[in-house]
Enzyme design. Structure first.
Site, PDB file in Angstrom:
ATOM      1  N   LYS A 144       0.852  -1.200   0.000  1.00 20.33           N
ATOM      2  CA  LYS A 144       0.000   0.000   0.000  1.00 20.33           C
ATOM      3  C   LYS A 144       0.890   1.254   0.000  1.00 20.33           C
ATOM      4  O   LYS A 144       2.116   1.135   0.165  1.00 20.33           O
ATOM      5  CB  LYS A 144      -0.899  -0.028   1.238  1.00 20.33           C
ATOM      6  CG  LYS A 144      -0.126  -0.017   2.549  1.00 20.33           C
ATOM      7  CD  LYS A 144      -1.013  -0.338   3.745  1.00 20.33           C
ATOM      8  CE  LYS A 144      -0.192  -0.333   5.030  1.00 20.33           C
ATOM      9  NZ  LYS A 144      -0.971  -0.814   6.194  1.00 20.33           N
ATOM     10  N   ARG A 190     -10.110  -0.261  15.678  1.00 22.40           N
ATOM     11  CA  ARG A 190     -10.048   0.564  14.481  1.00 22.40           C
ATOM     12  C   ARG A 190     -11.021  -0.082  13.499  1.00 22.40           C
ATOM     13  O   ARG A 190     -12.214   0.176  13.573  1.00 22.40           O
ATOM     14  CB  ARG A 190      -8.604   0.638  13.973  1.00 22.40           C
ATOM     15  CG  ARG A 190      -8.356   1.735  12.969  1.00 22.40           C
ATOM     16  CD  ARG A 190      -6.890   1.811  12.566  1.00 22.40           C
ATOM     17  NE  ARG A 190      -6.403   0.577  11.966  1.00 22.40           N
ATOM     18  CZ  ARG A 190      -5.190   0.395  11.476  1.00 22.40           C
ATOM     19  NH1 ARG A 190      -4.309   1.381  11.512  1.00 22.40           N
ATOM     20  NH2 ARG A 190      -4.815  -0.746  10.934  1.00 22.40           N
ATOM     21  N   TYR A 198      15.848  29.689   8.410  1.00 18.05           N
ATOM     22  CA  TYR A 198      14.639  30.342   8.933  1.00 18.05           C
ATOM     23  C   TYR A 198      14.614  30.285  10.456  1.00 18.05           C
ATOM     24  O   TYR A 198      14.929  29.259  11.057  1.00 18.05           O
ATOM     25  CB  TYR A 198      13.387  29.641   8.403  1.00 18.05           C
ATOM     26  CG  TYR A 198      13.112  29.909   6.949  1.00 18.05           C
ATOM     27  CD1 TYR A 198      12.794  31.193   6.505  1.00 18.05           C
ATOM     28  CD2 TYR A 198      13.159  28.869   6.024  1.00 18.05           C
ATOM     29  CE1 TYR A 198      12.528  31.439   5.172  1.00 18.05           C
ATOM     30  CE2 TYR A 198      12.891  29.103   4.683  1.00 18.05           C
ATOM     31  CZ  TYR A 198      12.584  30.387   4.261  1.00 18.05           C
ATOM     32  OH  TYR A 198      12.318  30.617   2.945  1.00 18.05           O
ATOM     33  N   MET A 254      11.967  24.337   2.503  1.00 20.54           N
ATOM     34  CA  MET A 254      11.135  23.589   1.565  1.00 20.54           C
ATOM     35  C   MET A 254      11.988  22.746   0.607  1.00 20.54           C
ATOM     36  O   MET A 254      11.680  21.590   0.334  1.00 20.54           O
ATOM     37  CB  MET A 254      10.249  24.551   0.771  1.00 20.54           C
ATOM     38  CG  MET A 254       9.258  23.853  -0.134  1.00 20.54           C
ATOM     39  SD  MET A 254       8.260  25.000  -1.089  1.00 20.54           S
ATOM     40  CE  MET A 254       7.190  25.678   0.165  1.00 20.54           C
TER      41      MET A 254
HETATM   42  C1  LIG Z   1      -0.106  -1.847   6.783  1.00 25.96           C
HETATM   43  C2  LIG Z   1      -0.647  -3.139   7.262  1.00 25.96           C
HETATM   44  C3  LIG Z   1       0.187  -4.249   7.485  1.00 25.96           C
HETATM   45  C4  LIG Z   1       1.702  -4.175   7.397  1.00 25.96           C
HETATM   46  O1  LIG Z   1       2.202  -3.623   8.603  1.00 25.96           O
HETATM   47  P1  LIG Z   1       3.780  -3.450   8.831  1.00 25.96           P
HETATM   48  O2  LIG Z   1       3.886  -2.916  10.208  1.00 25.96           O
HETATM   49  O3  LIG Z   1       4.236  -2.458   7.815  1.00 25.96           O
HETATM   50  O4  LIG Z   1       4.392  -4.779   8.661  1.00 25.96           O
HETATM   51  C5  LIG Z   1      -0.411  -5.449   7.817  1.00 25.96           C
HETATM   52  N1  LIG Z   1      -1.745  -5.551   7.950  1.00 25.96           N
HETATM   53  C6  LIG Z   1      -2.568  -4.507   7.781  1.00 25.96           C
HETATM   54  C7  LIG Z   1      -4.027  -4.676   7.977  1.00 25.96           C
HETATM   55  C8  LIG Z   1      -2.054  -3.267   7.448  1.00 25.96           C
HETATM   56  O5  LIG Z   1      -2.879  -2.233   7.295  1.00 25.96           O
END
Ligand SMILES: *Cc1c(COP(=O)(O)O)cnc(C)c1O
Length: 356
Positions: free
Chosen positions: A35, A130, A253, A301
């Site tokens: 992802k 969650r 800055y 930036m």
């Molecule tokens: C992002 C995610 C993972 C991977 O987690 P890592 O800590 O990057 O290994 C696994 N399961 C779900 C549901 C996730 O959202």
């Protein structure tokens, strides 16, 4: 010469890290989590490096469609399921596996007219609060899914909130999961990187590593190298100016850094618009000509400043490593009060990418 900032992505490191996953969880299939644009490394690039995985996990139908378009026939899981019923026909056409995390999604799916059978994952909330069904609602959701003729395989899933923390672990969530899933005889997926590395009892049918595939440790106080992983990204640039500043001169800055003594200062082509964390204050480690030194003043930036005292021969064009094999992203993240996950996924589209 064009702007020198480059993210170098090492496909062999991705493959190596997948090997570490397989060695750690030899009896599980690997759902590689790619992802967020492959954690900032590029979706298709990462899929190629991890093509020996047993499946991929992404967030959106769009990402999955890119993978299918590139020819990947792996199982592809949509970690947040479908967002709208309109997506279901495309999900079925592309043979994606959505995570079902609410009862109303199960009902929408059961009512849908789909051209293919769909494999799904049913997510149980075992304590993170969650996404996922409360354990008491699992039987109802399963009954809904099983009554639908076009639902194929169902895999049970949960996600750990604190697998990375010493002494907390996964025991309470595991107990809740076992109670909810007891006797169901369905395939199971539980483990993120931290659980995979620390708690073999979480391996089950599929593991879901993300961050460790990119060579980063899920545990604070440890780097990927400590776990036998290789960083898949090096963020590299060059000095675009070198100057002498005098004791008492302020840098950047807000004049947040004032020179304690005369020193040579280098200006690096990399700033927060490239994804370098602005919260990394003076003293964040950085390499110039392979030598460790420190940043000075606030990150701008498009630029940041460094102390060239340890690198007296540094000049315009000298190579700079923001993070990579010789300077773990974990160390930079720690100075910025964040985690390497955020640094990697924040690398901006304007940063040139090179594959090695
Ligand atoms: C992002 C995610 C993972 C991977 O987690 P890592 O800590 O990057 O290994 C696994 N399961 C779900 C549901 C996730 O959202």
């Amino acid at each position: 010469m064009s702007r020198p900032l480059t993210a170098r992505i090492d496909l062999a490191a991705l493959a190596h890290n997948l090997g570490v996953v397989k060695a750690a969880a030899p009896h599980s299939r690997v759902l590689a989590v790619i992802k967020a644009n492959g954690y900032g490394h590029g979706l298709l690039r990462v899929a190629h490096g991890l093509r020996a995985a047993d499946g991929f996990a992404v967030l959106s139908v769009d990402e999955a469609a890119q993978l299918r378009g590139a020819g990947y026939t792996h199982p592809i899981v949509l970690l947040e399921g479908f967002f709208h019923p309109d997506e279901l026909s495309e999900i079925a056409r592309l043979r994606l596996r959505p995570v079902i995390h609410r009862q109303d999604q199960a009902e929408i799916l059961a009512r849908a007219h789909l051209e293919h059978r769909l494999d799904v994952l049913l997510k149980i909330d075992t304590g993170m609060h969650r996404l996922g069904l409360p354990p008491a609602r699992v039987a109802e959701a399963l009954a809904t899914l099983r009554a639908a003729p076009h639902i194929g395989g169902i895999t049970l899933m949960t996600h750990f909130a604190r697998a990375d923390e010493p002494g907390v672990g996964v025991a309470a969530q595991m107990a809740t999961f076992r109670e909810a899933a007891g006797g169901l005889e369905l395939p199971i997926t539980l483990a993120n990187s931290a659980a995979l590395l620390r708690y073999p009892e979480t391996h089950a049918d599929w593991v879901r590593p993300g961050i460790m595939l990119y060579g980063i440790s899920p545990f604070s106080g440890q780097t990927g190298a400590d776990l036998g992983l290789l960083p898949a990204m090096a963020l590299e640039s060059r000095l675009i100016a070198v100057r002498r500043i005098r004791q008492g001169d302020a840098v950047g800055y807000g004049a947040s850094f004032v020179a304690e003594h005369d020193l040579n200062l280098g200006v690096v082509a990399c700033g927060y618009a490239d994804g370098y964390p602005r919260h990394a204050g003076s003293g964040t480690p950085i390499l110039v000509e392979g030598r460790i030194t420190r940043t000075l003043g606030r990150v701008s930036m498009d630029m940041l400043c460094v102390d060239l005292t340890p690198v007296p021969n540094a000049h315009v064009g000298s190579p700079v490593t923001l993070w990579g094999a010789e300077l773990p992203a974990e160390h930079v993240a720690e100075r910025a009060g964040t985690i390497a996950y955020e640094l990697l996924t924040a690398v901006a589209p304007r940063v040139r990418v090179e594959e090695i």
